[in-house]
Design a protein around this motif. Structure first.
Motif, PDB file in Angstrom:
ATOM      1  N   THR A 309       0.855  -1.187   0.000  1.00  0.00           N
ATOM      2  CA  THR A 309       0.000   0.000   0.000  1.00  0.00           C
ATOM      3  C   THR A 309       0.888   1.233   0.000  1.00  0.00           C
ATOM      4  OG1 THR A 309      -1.671  -1.182   1.296  1.00  0.00           O
ATOM      5  CG2 THR A 309      -1.854   1.216   1.191  1.00  0.00           C
ATOM      6  N   GLU A 345      -1.924  -0.894  -3.837  1.00  0.00           N
ATOM      7  CA  GLU A 345      -3.074  -0.071  -3.465  1.00  0.00           C
ATOM      8  C   GLU A 345      -2.557   1.330  -3.165  1.00  0.00           C
ATOM      9  OE1 GLU A 345      -6.314  -0.807  -3.458  1.00  0.00           O
ATOM     10  OE2 GLU A 345      -5.849  -2.821  -4.242  1.00  0.00           O
ATOM     11  N   ASP A 347      -3.350   5.340  -1.998  1.00  0.00           N
ATOM     12  CA  ASP A 347      -4.318   6.118  -1.244  1.00  0.00           C
ATOM     13  C   ASP A 347      -3.770   7.526  -1.051  1.00  0.00           C
ATOM     14  OD1 ASP A 347      -6.600   6.753   0.107  1.00  0.00           O
ATOM     15  OD2 ASP A 347      -6.401   5.198   1.640  1.00  0.00           O
ATOM     16  N   ARG A 369      -7.543  10.668   7.384  1.00  0.00           N
ATOM     17  CA  ARG A 369      -7.754  11.466   6.174  1.00  0.00           C
ATOM     18  C   ARG A 369      -7.472  12.944   6.468  1.00  0.00           C
ATOM     19  NH1 ARG A 369      -7.779   7.699   2.283  1.00  0.00           N
ATOM     20  NH2 ARG A 369      -8.897   5.879   3.062  1.00  0.00           N
TER      21      ARG A 369
END
Length: 475
Positions: A309, A345, A347, A369
């Motif tokens: 990730t 992945e 993000d 976030r």
């Protein structure tokens, strides 16, 4: 230019890649250069655009329309001469450069720029295959001696240019092999190190002396260089990585990318390492969305990580830029590397809050976030999340050169900790210390290989002028 109507007749052709399932089995290069006919068609697409923005988009000002035309006419040997006139190492840039020249190409207004990088790749590969790359032995010696600290692209470019005008050049490298971050930062699957080795042989034939395991402040004193050489060039990299000081940073398994990537390079080179850091069967989290982070992704996949990730603090860029706003400048847009295509992945807008461990080893990452408000990054309320992490690789860029060597030389630094030196006028590339020059990332900060080559070449001219009063080397 190439064929007058070529840009209307031929589509952009991309280089072919070995499929991911095959290339993940080894550390060899997997990008296949264009065939002669494919390169000819790409060269034919070069327009008579009046102002070659590609040339100004390229930091080393490659004379791109000229060699596009030569390849269209299948004059490969002259094409490599034109390419080498501005670029000492097109086998490096043809593999690793992000190609700002293509972003600046007039055809890129329609989203189908000439495949400039692929043509460059084809030219240099064909030149090596046909033995057109030969040492350029100087016709006379100047009896001037120059020491270059660092053997990355800036140091190598400066060394080659200065040797070719007759100076005695010695390159000092702290590692056990020549090449700087080209050797121990770039994975072999992006550039095999044989490309560095054969350039070394060419440069040695031209008179350059390479010395490895030479560490300033340990077995080499700055005074030894300034006293024994007529000029010294500092050409080290920006090697001080940006850290992430959050709770759990001290856990085993949380490390800088540059503690991870060089080990694999050494193993590929045949070294036997004890306790190599491996991603095998681990949940890997890469923090940082740039090229170094991408290299960590590709290497982790070749280690057969359980999952990979990649986090990026900034928001996800647009898939396509607004050409009317940014062309011919380098655009901010989503870029998917070959390593991402192999499995990852990704993000965005994620901040790392802490690492959680077990028995001293990292096991989990706690993140949240973020969003931009009033020009500042703020955490989104109730957005915290956890993720498994057995190996965390910090790839958030480099803040400056290592300061110890700069302090030992006693050179002035700018506000970012880089060596302070201008690039213009009679004082170009010279530091605050007499006869000590600086070029590349050590002067300008973390940057591209093409910028390092440019600065190495320009610094070489500045040194030549300093020593001889005048210079025939190009800027």
């Amino acid at each position: 230019m190439g064929k007058v109507t070529g840009f209307m007749e031929f589509d952009r052709i991309s280089e072919q890649n070995i499929p991911p399932q095959e290339r993940l089995k080894n550390y060899k290069e997997f990008v296949l250069h264009l065939s002669d006919d494919e390169a000819k068609k790409q060269g034919a697409r070069c327009m008579d655009c009046g102002i070659p923005f590609c040339t100004t988009g390229c930091p080393i000002n490659n004379i791109i329309p000229d060699w596009n035309d030569l390849i269209y006419n299948q004059n490969w040997e002259e094409a490599i001469e034109v390419l080498h006139s501005t670029n000492n190492f097109p086998e490096f840039t043809g593999r690793l450069c992000p190609a700002p020249c293509e972003a600046a190409c007039t055809l890129n207004i329609n989203d189908d720029a000439v495949g400039i990088k692929s043509i460059e790749h084809a030219i240099i590969d064909k030149a090596w295959e046909n033995n057109w790359v030969k040492p350029l032995i100087p016709t006379h010696k100047t009896n001037k001696k120059i020491a270059i600290v660092g053997s990355g692209p800036a140091g190598m470019a400066a060394a080659q240019q200065l040797a070719r005008v007759g100076h005695a050049v010695t390159v000092y490298e702290k590692n056990d092999r020549i090449g700087g971050l080209l050797r121990y930062g770039i994975p072999d699957f992006k550039m095999e190190k044989t490309h560095i080795d054969r350039r070394m042989k060419q440069m040695e034939a031209e008179g350059v002396v390479f010395k490895v395991n030479q560490n300033i402040g340990e077995n080499v004193k700055p005074d030894e260089l300034t006293n024994n050489y007529d000029a010294v060039i500092l050409a080290g990299g920006a090697e001080h990585p940006r850290d992430l000081p959050v709770p759990g940073r001290e856990l085993n398994g949380v490390m800088f990318a540059m503690n991870f990537l060089p080990q694999q390079n050494k193993v590929v080179a045949g070294d036997k390492l004890q306790n190599q850091i491996l991603a095998t069967d681990k949940h890997v989290v890469v923090i940082g969305g740039g090229d170094t982070g991408s290299d960590c992704v590709g290497t982790s996949n070749r280690h057969h990580a359980t999952s990979v990730t990649q986090f990026e603090l900034m928001p996800q860029p647009p898939v396509k830029e607004n050409k009317e706003m940014v062309w011919p400048n380098w655009p901010l847009k989503l870029r998917t590397s070959s390593s991402h295509e192999e499995g990852c992945e990704r993000d965005w807008s994620v901040t790392t809050k802490s690492f959680v461990g077990e028995n001293g080893n990292v096991k989990e990452i706690i993140a949240a976030r973020v969003e931009w408000k009033d020009g500042k990054i703020t955490e989104v309320p109730n957005s915290e999340f956890k993720m498994k992490a057995d190996l965390v690789l910090l790839a958030m860029g480099f803040v400056s050169p290592q300061q110890k060597m700069l302090d030992l030389f006693g050179v002035d630094k700018d506000q970012r900790g880089n060596v302070k030196a201008t690039t213009e006028g009679k004082e170009a590339y010279i530091t605050s210390k007499a006869k000590v020059f600086a070029a590349g990332d050590i002067r300008r900060g973390q940057s591209l290989i093409v910028w390092a080559i440019r600065e190495g070449r320009q610094c070489a001219r500045a040194v030549d002028e300093f020593l001889m009063g005048t210079s025939t080397l190009p800027r």
